[in-house]
Design an enzyme around this catalytic site. Structure first.
Site, PDB file in Angstrom:
ATOM      1  N   ASP A 159     104.527-141.273  33.990  1.00 27.34           N
ATOM      2  CA  ASP A 159     103.168-140.673  33.391  1.00 27.34           C
ATOM      3  C   ASP A 159     102.532-142.018  32.762  1.00 27.34           C
ATOM      4  OD1 ASP A 159     101.334-138.625  32.940  1.00 27.34           O
ATOM      5  OD2 ASP A 159     101.993-138.592  30.904  1.00 27.34           O
ATOM      6  N   ASP A 209     104.613-136.419  27.439  1.00 23.93           N
ATOM      7  CA  ASP A 209     104.196-137.437  28.397  1.00 23.93           C
ATOM      8  C   ASP A 209     105.530-137.777  29.327  1.00 23.93           C
ATOM      9  OD1 ASP A 209     101.688-139.055  27.427  1.00 23.93           O
ATOM     10  OD2 ASP A 209     102.760-138.293  25.982  1.00 23.93           O
ATOM     11  N   GLU A 234     101.420-139.525  39.551  1.00 20.49           N
ATOM     12  CA  GLU A 234     100.513-138.416  39.603  1.00 20.49           C
ATOM     13  C   GLU A 234      99.062-139.346  40.009  1.00 20.49           C
ATOM     14  OE1 GLU A 234      98.500-136.378  36.288  1.00 20.49           O
ATOM     15  OE2 GLU A 234     100.058-134.802  36.523  1.00 20.49           O
TER      16      GLU A 234
END
Length: 212
Positions: free
Chosen positions: A61, A196, A123
């Site tokens: 992340d 996170d 992501e």
């Protein structure tokens, strides 16, 4: 050289003097999902099953203040996911941007060298953030991608909705639901902090659902 992007992992490999590596046979589908795609075929590609092996899968992340990371093991026999290790890189907020990015790069590369993952997931960027946030997001992702490229890892970029779908069964789930399901699937009593780290583990779990 001006870094005006966007760059693929192969581009970053070329910049750092590395040759792109052929996709491993256990990774089903392309290294990056096409726009609008939500899933890949599970376990089969081209009409045959790839050789099974235990895999270490890294989720990242990215950011410029905090970088969550988590490595899970996917068992070859039953596909069960177990936690290997997770953590958060937090450079001092007193450092200027370039110093923070340098520290993030060094620590993330150290994690990769120590835990030796087979593949990684993070992501995809998404629309709807302001310009300042978008720039910071791009800087953090660039550092993460460079680390992954230098390690010659295959990278699966997954949309936030697809990660939620893989972890919870619904692409509209909120963060508490995602954290609860991460704990349930990895056998954890408490969700790792900060969030996170949980987000990074969710990305790793999503990757684990997409390999043969």
């Amino acid at each position: 050289m001006a870094l005006d992007g966007p760059y693929t992992v192969d581009d970053l490999l070329a910049m750092t003097g590395h040759k792109p590596k052929a996709a491993p046979k256990w990774l089903v589908g392309p290294a990056s999902l096409p726009a609008g795609a939500t899933e890949l075929k599970d376990g089969r590609h081209g009409g045959r099953r790839y050789p099974a092996k235990d895999l270490r899968l890294l989720g990242v992340d990215p950011g410029t203040l905090r970088v969550g990371w988590g490595v899970v093991r996917r068992g070859a026999k039953d596909g069960a996911l177990t936690l290997v290790e997770c953590g958060c890189i937090r450079p001092s907020p007193k450092l200027d941007l370039k110093a923070r990015l340098c520290e993030i790069f060094a620590e993330l590369e150290g994690v990769i060298l120590r835990l030796k993952p087979d593949a990684a997931a993070l992501e995809e960027t998404f629309a709807g953030v302001n310009m300042k946030s978008a720039i910071a997001m791009g800087e953090g992702r660039g550092i993460a991608l460079l680390c992954l490229a230098r390690a010659k890892l295959e990278v699966l970029e997954i949309s936030p909705r697809s990660i939620k779908q893989a972890v919870t069964g619904s692409g509209a789930s909120g963060k508490p639901r995602v954290a609860a399901m991460v704990c349930a699937q990895l056998g954890l009593k408490v969700a790792p902090k900060p969030e996170d780290v949980t987000d990074a583990l969710a990305a790793a779990i999503a990757l684990g659902r997409r390999v043969g």
